[in-house]
Design an enzyme around this catalytic site. Sequence first.
Site, PDB file in Angstrom:
ATOM      1  N   TYR A 141       0.840  -1.211   0.000  1.00 57.70           N
ATOM      2  CA  TYR A 141       0.000   0.000   0.000  1.00 57.70           C
ATOM      3  C   TYR A 141       0.873   1.259   0.000  1.00 57.70           C
ATOM      4  O   TYR A 141       0.454   2.302  -0.452  1.00 57.70           O
ATOM      5  CB  TYR A 141      -0.868   0.045   1.259  1.00 57.70           C
ATOM      6  CG  TYR A 141      -2.226  -0.576   1.106  1.00 57.70           C
ATOM      7  CD1 TYR A 141      -2.362  -1.921   0.799  1.00 57.70           C
ATOM      8  CD2 TYR A 141      -3.381   0.184   1.268  1.00 57.70           C
ATOM      9  CE1 TYR A 141      -3.614  -2.500   0.676  1.00 57.70           C
ATOM     10  CE2 TYR A 141      -4.633  -0.386   1.151  1.00 57.70           C
ATOM     11  CZ  TYR A 141      -4.744  -1.728   0.855  1.00 57.70           C
ATOM     12  OH  TYR A 141      -5.982  -2.283   0.742  1.00 57.70           O
ATOM     13  N   LYS A 175       3.024 -15.086   2.683  1.00 58.72           N
ATOM     14  CA  LYS A 175       3.285 -15.796   1.424  1.00 58.72           C
ATOM     15  C   LYS A 175       4.791 -16.024   1.364  1.00 58.72           C
ATOM     16  O   LYS A 175       5.482 -15.594   0.440  1.00 58.72           O
ATOM     17  CB  LYS A 175       2.763 -14.945   0.251  1.00 58.72           C
ATOM     18  CG  LYS A 175       2.764 -15.647  -1.098  1.00 58.72           C
ATOM     19  CD  LYS A 175       1.679 -16.714  -1.236  1.00 58.72           C
ATOM     20  CE  LYS A 175       1.854 -17.441  -2.568  1.00 58.72           C
ATOM     21  NZ  LYS A 175       0.928 -18.584  -2.724  1.00 58.72           N
ATOM     22  N   ASP A 207      -3.076 -17.945   0.418  1.00 57.87           N
ATOM     23  CA  ASP A 207      -4.055 -18.610  -0.455  1.00 57.87           C
ATOM     24  C   ASP A 207      -4.800 -19.689   0.327  1.00 57.87           C
ATOM     25  O   ASP A 207      -6.022 -19.810   0.250  1.00 57.87           O
ATOM     26  CB  ASP A 207      -3.392 -19.162  -1.728  1.00 57.87           C
ATOM     27  CG  ASP A 207      -2.100 -19.918  -1.463  1.00 57.87           C
ATOM     28  OD1 ASP A 207      -1.592 -19.910  -0.316  1.00 57.87           O
ATOM     29  OD2 ASP A 207      -1.576 -20.543  -2.417  1.00 57.87           O
ATOM     30  N   ASP A 231      -6.497  -6.693   4.096  1.00 56.06           N
ATOM     31  CA  ASP A 231      -7.610  -6.025   3.407  1.00 56.06           C
ATOM     32  C   ASP A 231      -8.536  -7.077   2.804  1.00 56.06           C
ATOM     33  O   ASP A 231      -9.754  -7.029   2.967  1.00 56.06           O
ATOM     34  CB  ASP A 231      -7.050  -5.107   2.320  1.00 56.06           C
ATOM     35  CG  ASP A 231      -8.162  -4.384   1.562  1.00 56.06           C
ATOM     36  OD1 ASP A 231      -9.091  -3.882   2.224  1.00 56.06           O
ATOM     37  OD2 ASP A 231      -8.097  -4.339   0.320  1.00 56.06           O
ATOM     38  N   ASP A 235     -12.425  -8.789   4.417  1.00 53.93           N
ATOM     39  CA  ASP A 235     -13.722  -8.763   3.712  1.00 53.93           C
ATOM     40  C   ASP A 235     -14.344 -10.156   3.691  1.00 53.93           C
ATOM     41  O   ASP A 235     -15.547 -10.319   3.893  1.00 53.93           O
ATOM     42  CB  ASP A 235     -13.557  -8.260   2.267  1.00 53.93           C
ATOM     43  CG  ASP A 235     -13.761  -6.753   2.148  1.00 53.93           C
ATOM     44  OD1 ASP A 235     -13.529  -6.048   3.146  1.00 53.93           O
ATOM     45  OD2 ASP A 235     -14.151  -6.282   1.058  1.00 53.93           O
TER      46      ASP A 235
HETATM   47  C1  IPM Z   1     -10.458  -0.854   3.929  1.00 55.19           C
HETATM   48  C2  IPM Z   1     -10.678  -0.225   2.590  1.00 55.19           C
HETATM   49  C3  IPM Z   1      -9.501   0.703   2.324  1.00 55.19           C
HETATM   50  C4  IPM Z   1      -8.235  -0.133   2.258  1.00 55.19           C
HETATM   51  C5  IPM Z   1      -9.640   1.595   1.076  1.00 55.19           C
HETATM   52  C6  IPM Z   1     -10.931   2.392   1.093  1.00 55.19           C
HETATM   53  C7  IPM Z   1      -8.455   2.490   0.925  1.00 55.19           C
HETATM   54  O1  IPM Z   1     -10.831  -1.191   1.600  1.00 55.19           O
HETATM   55  O2  IPM Z   1     -10.349  -0.107   4.917  1.00 55.19           O
HETATM   56  O3  IPM Z   1     -10.411  -2.081   3.996  1.00 55.19           O
HETATM   57  O4  IPM Z   1      -7.936  -0.727   1.219  1.00 55.19           O
HETATM   58  O5  IPM Z   1      -7.558  -0.214   3.283  1.00 55.19           O
HETATM   59 MG    MG Z   2     -10.965  -3.177   2.394  1.00 53.15          MG
END
Ligand code: IPM
Ligand code: MG
Length: 343
Positions: A141, A175, A207, A231, A235
């Site tokens: 990042y 990884k 993975d 990240d 999710d």
């Molecule tokens: C998160 C989001 C952010 C990230 C974006 C909006 C920059 O996806 O907080 O997970 O990738 O960290």
């Molecule tokens: Mg995110």
Amino acid sequence: MTHKIAVLAGDGIGPEIVDEGLKVVKCLQADFGFDAEIEAAAIGGAGYDLAGDPLPEQTLALCRQADAILFGAIGGPQYDDLERELRPEKGLLRLRSSLSLFSNLRPAMLYPQLADASSLKNELVAGLDIMIVRELTGGIYFGQPRGIRHEIERIARSAFDISMLRNRKLCSVDKANVLEASELWREVVTRVAAEYPEVELSHMYVDNASMQLVRAPKQFDVIVTSNMFGDILSDTAAMLTGSIGMLPSASLDADGKGMYEPIHGSAPDIVGKGLANPLATILSLAMMLRYSLRQAELAGMIDTAVGNVLNQGFRTADIAGGAHSVSTAEMGDAVVAALRELG
Ligand code: IPM
Ligand code: MG
């Protein structure tokens, strides 16, 4: 002591959900002796619209002197064509980096009341309670690796400390079979583990971890991983609970100062319709009280109040499964009412 809270509502549904969080703050002030000073500032697209910068200088200054930050959401299609430096996301990344908010805590827990909202079979997710600890100010990042050994050490300590407060089981995801940076990650995490003999440490390739999260998620207690992997995995973990609108997060610096935000995004498709679920924001406020403001009792009351409104059957559209749903504001009001009952 007066707690200074900076409020960055941002874009999309950000302002709607933050309004509900602020209702809860007002209730804490009025009924529970909570002493706080609230100041709002613009970020993301709203910052760009106001000052031509997704992280305006005044906003950063306000955040620097605050004890904690409540954050809504950022981004929207109207900003997609801006050059990268001006995009809303950049404002958030710069804020994380400027304040050294390196430790990102992303719990994924299944509320028993919402078990049917998960896309996985009930027996796979019943009782699920995972904490993902994501490194937040390094990795790809932020480009070139610089001094990353120290960055790995501090996030590892953060994860081991949290493991000690939970089930003392930590899985480090990397990884290391391919990436040199991951090899260093594994080496450093293993070294830090020596300071925490009570914690059972395991390692997993990313993975495989993504597969295991949907195959048998309850094998995990705390997961620690780098920025990009965290990240993605957070999710996935969020969706196991079926309700991304329910999950809070904390981003902490070395001293426990933090920014608190729902893990969902700005949801441009439902802006202004009263459909957004404010519970992730309200639960983020609870995390703020617990981790930065040291008001564990008030934090626990918010958690209880949220559980109670779910028990009473209040559901916003995202968790209603087609049944009757309440609006964003009605949900906020229900939490406030449930809180008052606890008083
Ligand atoms: C998160 C989001 C952010 C990230 C974006 C909006 C920059 O996806 O907080 O997970 O990738 O960290
Ligand atoms: Mg995110």
